[in-house]
Each structure stands twice: as C-alpha cells, then as structure tokens.
Design an enzyme around this catalytic site. Structure first.
Site, mmCIF file in Angstrom:
data_model
loop_
_atom_site.group_PDB
_atom_site.id
_atom_site.type_symbol
_atom_site.label_atom_id
_atom_site.label_comp_id
_atom_site.label_asym_id
_atom_site.label_seq_id
_atom_site.Cartn_x
_atom_site.Cartn_y
_atom_site.Cartn_z
ATOM 1 N N GLU A 111 0.816 -1.226 0.000
ATOM 2 C CA GLU A 111 0.000 0.000 0.000
ATOM 3 C C GLU A 111 0.849 1.276 0.000
ATOM 4 O O GLU A 111 0.369 2.329 -0.423
ATOM 5 C CB GLU A 111 -0.953 0.024 1.202
ATOM 6 C CG GLU A 111 -2.121 -0.932 1.089
ATOM 7 C CD GLU A 111 -1.798 -2.300 1.669
ATOM 8 O OE1 GLU A 111 -0.582 -2.658 1.745
ATOM 9 O OE2 GLU A 111 -2.729 -3.022 2.035
ATOM 10 N N HIS B 119 3.563 1.793 -1.831
ATOM 11 C CA HIS B 119 3.780 2.083 -3.259
ATOM 12 C C HIS B 119 2.485 2.579 -3.921
ATOM 13 O O HIS B 119 2.499 3.508 -4.730
ATOM 14 C CB HIS B 119 4.241 0.817 -3.994
ATOM 15 C CG HIS B 119 5.510 0.208 -3.473
ATOM 16 N ND1 HIS B 119 5.551 -1.009 -2.841
ATOM 17 C CD2 HIS B 119 6.788 0.656 -3.490
ATOM 18 C CE1 HIS B 119 6.798 -1.302 -2.515
ATOM 19 N NE2 HIS B 119 7.571 -0.306 -2.885
HETATM 20 P P1 AMP Z 1 11.076 0.653 -2.611
HETATM 21 O O1 AMP Z 1 10.355 -0.282 -3.525
HETATM 22 O O2 AMP Z 1 11.204 0.146 -1.211
HETATM 23 O O3 AMP Z 1 12.387 1.142 -3.205
HETATM 24 O O4 AMP Z 1 10.163 1.931 -2.496
HETATM 25 C C1 AMP Z 1 9.725 2.628 -3.624
HETATM 26 C C2 AMP Z 1 9.088 3.912 -3.197
HETATM 27 O O5 AMP Z 1 8.000 3.625 -2.315
HETATM 28 C C3 AMP Z 1 10.038 4.824 -2.411
HETATM 29 O O6 AMP Z 1 9.811 6.179 -2.786
HETATM 30 C C4 AMP Z 1 9.649 4.567 -0.986
HETATM 31 O O7 AMP Z 1 9.941 5.644 -0.112
HETATM 32 C C5 AMP Z 1 8.149 4.379 -1.137
HETATM 33 N N1 AMP Z 1 7.636 3.647 0.019
HETATM 34 C C6 AMP Z 1 8.052 2.451 0.504
HETATM 35 N N2 AMP Z 1 7.368 2.129 1.620
HETATM 36 C C7 AMP Z 1 6.497 3.149 1.853
HETATM 37 C C8 AMP Z 1 5.532 3.425 2.851
HETATM 38 N N3 AMP Z 1 5.308 2.574 3.859
HETATM 39 N N4 AMP Z 1 4.834 4.576 2.770
HETATM 40 C C9 AMP Z 1 5.050 5.463 1.757
HETATM 41 N N5 AMP Z 1 5.971 5.266 0.785
HETATM 42 C C10 AMP Z 1 6.678 4.125 0.819
#
Ligand code: AMP
Length: 287
Positions: free
Chosen positions: A35, A37
């Site tokens: 959620e 993402h």
């Molecule tokens: P990642 O796939 O972990 O590299 O994350 C991709 C994007 O999703 C990044 O901009 C993260 O900061 C964002 N993201 C990951 N987890 C969350 C979360 N719990 N709440 C908001 N954004 C998130």
C-alpha cells in the site's frame, strides 16, 4: 496497462505522451508492491495524465553483504497490483541493459549522506542517485513521487535534481503504516512472528518523540535517549537513532528548526527503518 522493458521503447513512449500534451508522473520502485507504493500511484494519478511505475531491484544500491539476491520479487503479482492501482505504463528494465560493463561516468553523492543509511550503507546513495538519474532520462517525467519512509532518499534526490538542473518536480508523500503503526515495507515479510510484534516499537518510539517535542522538549539528546530506551525493549539491534535537521541532515543540539527523528533496527533477516519529520510550522511535509 502497457508493460515495457526496453530503454529505447520507454523513451519513445514517453516522447509520444509528451507530444500528446500529457504530463508524465513517475513512481520508481523495487517491486513487491504494497500500500505504500500504491499511495504514491494515487497521488501521481491526481496530478498527471499518465503514471509510469518502474520495478527495478537496483544492484548498485546494495552493499556486498546486503540482501540483493534475496530481496523479495514477484513481477506477476506486481503487474496485477499496478494495473488495479491505475498505472498506465509498467517499466521493468533488465540489469544488463541498465548497467552495461563499460560505463564512462559514475555519480558520487557528497552531502546529506554522512549519517543515517548513508553512514550505515556506504555507497548506497551513489547507487540510488545513479539509478534515479538514469530512470529520469528514460521516463522523462514531469513529476516523480517518493515516499518519506525513505526521507534521506528524498533529501538526496532533491539535492540531485537541483545540482543537475533536472526538470522534474520531486513530490514527497507520507508514510503508509499497518494498523499497529509499523511502516509498510517489502522487507516486513522477513520478520519472525515475535519480531513482527516488536517491530511496532519503531513507530511507537517516534510517536513518543513527537509528543515530547510538541510538549516542549527541545534538547536533541533527550529525544534520542527517549527513543533509544524504547527500542532497547525490542529483540532487534539498534543500528542508529538520530535527531537531525531536515533536509540538511546536520547534527543539532537544540530543536529550533524542521527536524527528523530517524531510526534503523536490525532484526534477524530484515533491517527496518522509520522516521518522523517534525516541522516548526506543524504542517507535515508531503502531499
Ligand atoms: P522501494 O520499492 O522500497 O524502493 O520503495 C519505492 C518507493 O516507495 C520509495 O519512494 C519509498 O519511499 C516508497 N515507500 C516504501 N514504503 C512506503 C511506505 N510505507 N509509505 C510510503 N511510501 C513508501
């Protein structure tokens, strides 16, 4: 939803959308969607004609002893979730095309990386900056959406687009959490049941820190001690607890500007991070 993996194909599609007068939003991810993402996609859809999401587990941002090989991946599930969320184009590049052997230039991030994950994970933000700049050149977005879950990443990318005059608006978005406060993360699947119940202490400790600041505590050291005492009750090992200025990420003694309280805790098979940004105005950062 279109699925594109070739770099040239993505650029051609982006230019086609630009010619049609469509604004392009970009949501870069490493997949295994949750959620957090999806919330970025929702923010992106509100402000733009077209939403491009990338799924790319970027080898450059993982250290030699980190979890690149066992990072969770499930592209079929990601495709379904992205389609349901209203992503228009899913960009899924191959490592070999993103990183041919013969690169002439590399990026080094100099500021905002001597602390937090930049300190714990040397080279991590060089890898993040490199992949984000490449993805921006491929997707040609007007706006890019990043979660404040990775607040240091937002600070670094904001600096990157300023330094290189990249014509992309960076849109920070709030952290999405489970009902007990644990920040959603692809890595949460690696927590054992007892670690999972302890993991809510990360957000509890940050909530306590925010309350203390709002109640007038203005000494950074006291806030750090408060958070540490709460995290010491978990089965995890504290990697860091920091109270810093935001977005500069400088050490501070007295809290009299926008600050971040940030934590990282290592559990048996997952290292979790979380943070809270406390602004002087009380207005949260992010859309
Ligand atoms: P990642 O796939 O972990 O590299 O994350 C991709 C994007 O999703 C990044 O901009 C993260 O900061 C964002 N993201 C990951 N987890 C969350 C979360 N719990 N709440 C908001 N954004 C998130």
């Amino acid at each position: 939803m279109k699925i594109i993996s070739g770099i040239k194909d993505m650029q051609i599609e982006a230019k086609k959308q630009m010619k049609l007068g469509h604004s392009i939003a970009f949501v870069p991810t490493m997949g295994f969607l949750h959620e957090g993402h999806i919330s970025l996609v929702e923010a992106a859809r509100k402000q733009n004609h077209i939403v491009v999401m990338s799924v790319f587990v970027n080898p450059l941002q993982f250290g030699p002893n980190e979890d690149f090989d066992r990072y969770p991946r499930d592209i079929k599930r990601d495709e379904e979730l992205a389609r349901e969320a209203g992503v228009d184009i899913l960009f899924y590049p191959h490592v070999s095309e993103m990183y041919p052997d013969d690169r002439t230039t590399t990026l080094t991030v100099n500021r905002r990386v001597d602390t937090l994950c930049g300190e714990s994970r040397p080279g991590h933000f060089d890898g993040v900056a490199t992949v984000v700049l490449k993805l921006f050149q491929i997707v040609l977005p007007d706006r890019a959406y990043f979660g404040l879950k990775d607040a240091q990443q937002v600070a670094v990318i904001t600096g990157l687009v300023e330094d290189f005059n990249v014509p992309v608006e960076i849109v920070p978005c709030p952290i999405i959490r489970e009902s007990d406060g644990l920040a959603k993360s692809s890595r949460n699947v690696y927590l054992t049941p007892s670690e999972r119940s302890d993991a809510s202490e990360l957000s509890n400790s940050l909530r306590a820190a925010k309350e203390a600041v709002n109640n007038g505590e203005s000494t950074a050291h006291e806030i750090k001690k408060l958070v540490e005492s709460k995290l010491q009750e978990t089965v995890g090992t504290i990697d860091y607890v920091e109270v810093l200025s935001y977005p500069e990420l400088k050490q501070i003694e007295t809290i009299d500007e926008d600050i971040i309280v940030a934590v990282a805790v290592q559990f048996s098979a997952a290292r979790l991070i979380d943070n809270v940004i406390i602004t002087r105005s009380g207005i949260p950062i992010g859309v």
